[in-house]
Design a protein around this motif. Structure first.
Motif, PDB file in Angstrom:
ATOM      1  N   LYS A 189       1.616  -4.047  21.673  1.00  0.00           N
ATOM      2  CA  LYS A 189       1.431  -5.482  21.460  1.00  0.00           C
ATOM      3  C   LYS A 189       2.756  -6.179  21.290  1.00  0.00           C
ATOM      4  CE  LYS A 189      -1.055  -8.752  18.554  1.00  0.00           C
ATOM      5  NZ  LYS A 189      -1.931  -8.949  17.368  1.00  0.00           N
ATOM      6  N   SER A 249      -0.311   1.372  19.499  1.00  0.00           N
ATOM      7  CA  SER A 249      -0.984   0.110  19.871  1.00  0.00           C
ATOM      8  C   SER A 249      -0.156  -1.084  19.414  1.00  0.00           C
ATOM      9  CB  SER A 249      -2.380   0.066  19.241  1.00  0.00           C
ATOM     10  OG  SER A 249      -3.175   1.126  19.737  1.00  0.00           O
ATOM     11  N   ARG A 250       0.357  -1.049  18.167  1.00  0.00           N
ATOM     12  CA  ARG A 250       1.186  -2.151  17.673  1.00  0.00           C
ATOM     13  C   ARG A 250       2.448  -2.279  18.499  1.00  0.00           C
ATOM     14  NH1 ARG A 250      -0.630  -0.176  12.537  1.00  0.00           N
ATOM     15  NH2 ARG A 250       1.278   1.006  12.331  1.00  0.00           N
ATOM     16  N   ASN A 282      -4.557   9.645  14.447  1.00  0.00           N
ATOM     17  CA  ASN A 282      -5.041   8.263  14.381  1.00  0.00           C
ATOM     18  C   ASN A 282      -3.903   7.293  14.052  1.00  0.00           C
ATOM     19  OD1 ASN A 282      -7.638   9.115  14.989  1.00  0.00           O
ATOM     20  ND2 ASN A 282      -8.174   9.429  12.834  1.00  0.00           N
ATOM     21  N   GLU A 283      -3.043   7.676  13.088  1.00  0.00           N
ATOM     22  CA  GLU A 283      -1.906   6.820  12.738  1.00  0.00           C
ATOM     23  C   GLU A 283      -0.966   6.656  13.920  1.00  0.00           C
ATOM     24  OE1 GLU A 283      -0.110   8.494   9.325  1.00  0.00           O
ATOM     25  OE2 GLU A 283      -1.754   7.946   7.952  1.00  0.00           O
ATOM     26  N   THR A 320      -1.764   6.762  17.024  1.00  0.00           N
ATOM     27  CA  THR A 320      -2.435   5.899  17.998  1.00  0.00           C
ATOM     28  C   THR A 320      -2.276   4.436  17.609  1.00  0.00           C
ATOM     29  OG1 THR A 320      -4.016   7.662  18.479  1.00  0.00           O
ATOM     30  CG2 THR A 320      -4.622   5.451  19.146  1.00  0.00           C
ATOM     31  N   ARG A 321      -2.486   4.108  16.291  1.00  0.00           N
ATOM     32  CA  ARG A 321      -2.342   2.723  15.838  1.00  0.00           C
ATOM     33  C   ARG A 321      -0.905   2.222  15.986  1.00  0.00           C
ATOM     34  NH1 ARG A 321      -6.007   4.598  11.825  1.00  0.00           N
ATOM     35  NH2 ARG A 321      -4.263   4.990  10.406  1.00  0.00           N
ATOM     36  N   THR A 322       0.029   3.082  15.708  1.00  0.00           N
ATOM     37  CA  THR A 322       1.450   2.713  15.847  1.00  0.00           C
ATOM     38  C   THR A 322       1.769   2.395  17.293  1.00  0.00           C
ATOM     39  OG1 THR A 322       2.012   4.114  13.962  1.00  0.00           O
ATOM     40  CG2 THR A 322       3.805   3.480  15.434  1.00  0.00           C
ATOM     41  N   GLN A 324      -5.824  12.856  10.967  1.00  0.00           N
ATOM     42  CA  GLN A 324      -5.314  11.573  10.453  1.00  0.00           C
ATOM     43  C   GLN A 324      -3.997  11.223  11.121  1.00  0.00           C
ATOM     44  OE1 GLN A 324      -4.843  11.501   6.224  1.00  0.00           O
ATOM     45  NE2 GLN A 324      -4.124   9.374   6.161  1.00  0.00           N
TER      46      GLN A 324
END
Length: 545
Positions: free
Chosen positions: A510, A506-507, A499-500, A502-504, A496
């Motif tokens: 962006k 990505s944001r 995954n968190e 990775t999302r951080t 987990q």
């Protein structure tokens, strides 16, 4: 008148008919005696050392297995040293009795050639006759101890050998050529007056053509093992020569074959093949070496070499040791007699011009040729004489020793090494080593202090390692590593936390993309956050040229 009386005569016969019968009997008896005597052959006398197996009236004399005589008497000689046998021969055997005729006893024998005479085990021994071809008749014979090698008229050649070496050659020993038996020793006798062995050899045809004027004969003892200056060598002969020895022959290498030998020619029997090859060099120059070094390991027969090529041999070590030496020598040298053999350079050279060769060597002496002793085998210590040219050698003065020319010498390699070591030791003894020893003592004292400091450091390290905290340090490190491993497990690809993260990211990526226009504006106009941005003109296309 009375009638007168007269004596009347009557004639009587001189021979009465009664005597005819005995007269005829006498004539018949005389004829029978004559006929018997005419059929009797000659009587011969045989002399032998031992009459074993010989019986009067029974033992036969044969030739080619045909009876030609019979033993009549067996007696002892007057000196009781021999057995004297009287035999009656048949008339047909009279022409066989001459000086070349041979007799011997046929009986069971066991020798190097095998077992013979087994047919006499049941029938008994008999005397064998070998007819001769001589015209001189003979009636007394010496019985041979062994059967002859070959008949007198056998095809082949008979030669004589003279030997001055100790050997065990006897009658019947084989004569071989390159390991193949081609003949036998017919007779062997030791001449006590000349102190030499005299041998007679028979070489059977067609191998008699192998014997030439340049042939050399030597003894073959079966196994020949040598460890000398030329190395270790082993030669093994035939089984027969291994058991009882023998003689072999051949032509030395690079020597002409020569002409075919004549019958009854005389040769010298050498001790071995090497001696036979050396004996072919009968033209030589004699020199004396006056050696200042030790000659231990230098033996007669050792080679004399020039840059590895043998050109001669050592004859005697020492030679005329007590003879006076030239006055020009400062030390008492050991004389060694050597031979230089020019025939080794040219095998077809039959005669040499000694004066020319002596002059040639004297020219070489002037250019620095010297003789020295060198080791040929480190295992045995065998030496040989080496001839070579040397630089910076003293000039040689021509001299003689006991009417022999002297060959100049120089120290050998071992002597040169010994001299160099001696010079090195002399230099070492002349060195002032006391300051060196003092410095060495100081260095040793300083080294001792350094070693004491190292010992103290080692003791401190031992105490540090013995501290409980130091002992627990590996356990603490292991625990920390386990915790770190547990933490890293939370960032595994399937976890987990991964995954968190990775999302951080990505944001964040962006956000950075959205801020790029702002950043370009600030880069072009840093005060854009306070003042308005400058209007930009539309781009004008350029005119064509």
């Amino acid at each position: 008148m009375p009638e007168s009386s007269h004596a009347e005569r009557k004639t009587q016969r001189s021979l009465s008919p009664i005597w005819i019968v005995p007269l005829v009997a006498v004539l018949i008896g005389a004829w029978m005696i004559y006929d018997n005597l005419s059929k009797l052959g000659p009587s011969i006398t045989l002399v032998m050392d031992n009459a074993e197996g010989i019986e009067a009236g029974k033992t036969l004399i044969k030739t080619r297995n045909v009876e030609v005589g019979r033993v009549e008497k067996v007696n002892l000689s007057d000196d009781l040293q021999h057995a004297v046998i009287t035999a009656r021969m048949s008339p047909q055997a009279e022409d066989m009795l001459n000086t070349e005729t041979r007799f011997w006893v046929v009986k069971p024998r066991i020798g190097r050639e095998g077992i013979s005479g087994l047919n006499t085990v049941l029938s008994g021994a008999y005397i064998q006759l070998l007819p001769g071809n001589s015209k001189e008749s003979l009636r007394r014979f010496k019985v041979l101890d062994q059967p002859p090698v070959a008949p007198p008229d056998a095809a082949g050649i008979r030669i004589n050998l003279v030997s001055q070496v100790g050997n065990a050659i006897s009658t019947g020993d084989p004569v071989t050529y390159q390991g193949y038996t081609v003949g036998r020793v017919e007779h062997s006798e030791f001449d006590a007056e000349k102190r030499e062995m005299q041998l007679r050899l028979y070489i059977q045809a067609p191998y008699d053509s192998l014997v030439t004027t340049t042939t050399r004969f030597w003894t073959s003892g079966g196994i020949d093992m040598r460890l000398d200056s030329q190395g270790f060598r082993v030669k093994v002969g035939s089984l027969e020569s291994l058991v009882g020895g023998g003689i072999t022959f051949g032509v030395p290498e690079n020597t002409p074959m020569g002409k075919k030998a004549r019958a009854n020619a005389s040769y010298t029997l050498f001790a071995d093949e090497e001696s036979a090859n050396e004996g072919s060099y009968d033209q030589y120059l004699e020199y004396v070496l006056l050696v200042d070094d030790t000659v231990r390991g230098l033996e007669p027969g050792a080679p004399v070499e020039y840059r590895g090529v043998r050109i001669g041999s050592v004859v005697s070590v020492p030679w005329q040791f007590t003879a006076p030496q030239p006055d020009s020598l400062s030390r008492f040298a050991i004389p060694v007699l050597i031979r230089i053999e020019p025939q080794r350079f040219d095998n077809e050279l039959q005669t040499i011009d000694e004066d020319q060769w002596y002059a040639r060597f004297e020219r070489m002496f002037s250019h620095g040729m010297r003789a020295s002793l060198k080791a040929g085998n480190l295992l045995t210590g065998a030496l040989f004489v080496d001839l070579n040219f040397h630089k910076e050698v003293p000039a040689f003065e021509k001299m003689t020793f006991v009417q022999r020319r002297v060959f100049p010498t120089t120290s050998g390699s071992f002597a040169q090494i010994e001299q160099k070591v001696s010079n090195l030791l002399d230099k070492f003894n002349n060195l002032n080593i006391e300051p060196v020893v003092d410095n060495l003592n100081k260095t040793l004292a300083s080294t001792e202090q350094t070693m004491e400091k190292i010992n103290r450091i080692a003791a401190s390290v031992d105490r540090l390692l013995a501290d409980p905290a130091t002992t627990e340090l590996p356990a603490n490190v292991n625990q920390t590593l386990r915790q770190l491993s547990h933490t890293l497990e939370g960032f595994a690809p399937d976890s987990q936390g991964y995954n968190e993260l990775t999302r951080t990211l990505s944001r964040l990526e962006k956000l950075m993309a959205d801020m790029q226009p702002v950043l370009r504006t600030l880069n072009d106009q840093p005060n854009a956050l306070i003042f308005d941005r400058k209007p930009t003109q539309d781009p004008q296309p350029k005119a064509a040229r």
